[in-house]
Write an enzyme that holds these catalytic residues in place. Structure first.
Site, mmCIF file in Angstrom:
data_model
loop_
_atom_site.group_PDB
_atom_site.id
_atom_site.type_symbol
_atom_site.label_atom_id
_atom_site.label_comp_id
_atom_site.label_asym_id
_atom_site.label_seq_id
_atom_site.Cartn_x
_atom_site.Cartn_y
_atom_site.Cartn_z
ATOM 1 C CG ASN A 169 -34.475 36.558 -45.356
ATOM 2 O OD1 ASN A 169 -35.177 35.827 -46.038
ATOM 3 N ND2 ASN A 169 -33.818 36.124 -44.287
ATOM 4 N NE ARG A 173 -34.985 49.502 -26.106
ATOM 5 C CZ ARG A 173 -34.404 48.518 -26.802
ATOM 6 N NH1 ARG A 173 -34.803 48.246 -28.025
ATOM 7 N NH2 ARG A 173 -33.456 47.790 -26.282
ATOM 8 C CG MET A 198 -30.553 41.151 -34.682
ATOM 9 S SD MET A 198 -31.735 39.802 -34.610
ATOM 10 C CE MET A 198 -31.163 38.968 -33.151
ATOM 11 C CG HIS A 249 -39.221 33.643 -36.056
ATOM 12 N ND1 HIS A 249 -38.385 34.293 -35.175
ATOM 13 C CD2 HIS A 249 -39.409 32.406 -35.561
ATOM 14 C CE1 HIS A 249 -38.088 33.471 -34.178
ATOM 15 N NE2 HIS A 249 -38.697 32.314 -34.391
ATOM 16 C CD GLU A 291 -47.742 37.340 -27.117
ATOM 17 O OE1 GLU A 291 -47.476 36.183 -26.802
ATOM 18 O OE2 GLU A 291 -48.906 37.741 -27.330
ATOM 19 C CG ASP A 350 -40.397 36.087 -32.904
ATOM 20 O OD1 ASP A 350 -40.232 36.996 -33.725
ATOM 21 O OD2 ASP A 350 -39.466 35.606 -32.238
HETATM 22 C C1 GRF Z 1 -33.043 35.182 -40.788
HETATM 23 O O1 GRF Z 1 -32.908 33.850 -40.407
HETATM 24 C C2 GRF Z 1 -34.359 35.748 -40.345
HETATM 25 O O2 GRF Z 1 -35.379 34.819 -40.357
HETATM 26 C C3 GRF Z 1 -34.068 36.180 -38.936
HETATM 27 O O3 GRF Z 1 -32.757 36.687 -38.973
HETATM 28 C C4 GRF Z 1 -32.050 36.073 -40.053
HETATM 29 C C5 GRF Z 1 -31.554 37.174 -40.907
HETATM 30 O O4 GRF Z 1 -30.759 36.699 -41.953
HETATM 31 N N1 GRF Z 1 -35.057 37.093 -38.447
HETATM 32 P P1 GRF Z 1 -30.372 37.677 -43.133
HETATM 33 O O5 GRF Z 1 -29.718 38.898 -42.502
HETATM 34 O O6 GRF Z 1 -31.613 38.033 -43.873
HETATM 35 O O7 GRF Z 1 -29.404 36.915 -43.981
#
Ligand code: GRF
Length: 216
Positions: A16, A67, A92, A111, A145, A147
């Protein structure tokens, strides 16, 4: 017109992020990726940024005591790069309320489900288990919250009777990569407004509408 300096936060493969980067190559696109940040040193997204000559920083959460300290380092990097807008793309890490508040309206996420269905991880497997006929992806403003922030744009993908999780994930990912740059552009050009729990389109979508579906 000056282009908005965005940062993309990644933890993994970064497809992405790569899609956002491709969009920024268009001189009419309103943003530049001024920084890619990853908390994972081996993230594919970092390699891609490096290859493409995009400024990047690895801020490995494992090297921080808490954190908060890790997040402070991310904030510092964003500040130094004069970032105005942040896109999460497979990042993440849970962000603190303070961070989210600070970037309110300037922090979006993609998402891999049609929210509010399938919040959290393993969305494709859960969608298949649940037997939904339509799955997809969502770009939304980030709130405290998980997503649950105002929805900016969505793309639907039909689930085929003989689908596998991998095949479905690949079709959703293709839609994510098409949608994220459009949704970001909508926000930067102030074509959507955050109103209560919703993101309201006020100034027309770009090119195509924000669901990818025919409206009549
Ligand atoms: C994607 O499916 C995004 O929607 C989710 O994590 C994935 C990341 O994929 N949050 P990439 O690293 O962008 O290929």
């Amino acid at each position: 017109m000056s282009r908005t300096r965005i940062a993309v936060l990644v933890s993994g493969r970064g497809s992405n992020m790569a899609a956002l980067l491709r969009a920024t190559l268009d001189p009419d696109y309103p943003a530049d990726i001024a920084l890619v940040v990853s908390n994972v040193p081996s993230a594919g997204g970092i390699l891609h940024a490096q290859e493409q000559g995009v400024p990047f920083k690895v801020i490995d959460h494992k090297t921080f005591d808490s954190r908060e300290d890790h997040e402070d380092a991310v904030t510092q990097a964003l500040k130094e790069a004069e970032i105005e807008f942040v896109c999460l793309a497979g990042y993440m890490r849970i962000l603190s309320e303070r961070f989210i508040k600070n970037w309110r309206g300037r922090l979006i996420n993609i998402h891999p489900s049609l929210l509010p269905a399938f919040v959290g991880v393993d969305t494709h497997a859960r969608a298949m288990e649940r037997g939904v006929r339509v799955h997809g992806c969502t770009v939304h403003f980030v709130t405290g919250e998980l997503d649950a922030g105002p929805i900016i744009a969505q793309r639907a993908v039909a689930v085929q009777p003989d689908d596998t999780e991998e095949a479905l994930a690949a079709r959703v990912l293709a839609q994510e990569q098409a949608l994220y740059p459009l949704a970001l552009q909508m926000v930067i050009e102030k074509r959507v407004r955050w109103s209560g729990d919703n993101a309201v389109v006020i100034n027309g979508a770009i090119g195509e509408d924000l669901s990818g579906l025919q409206s009549d």
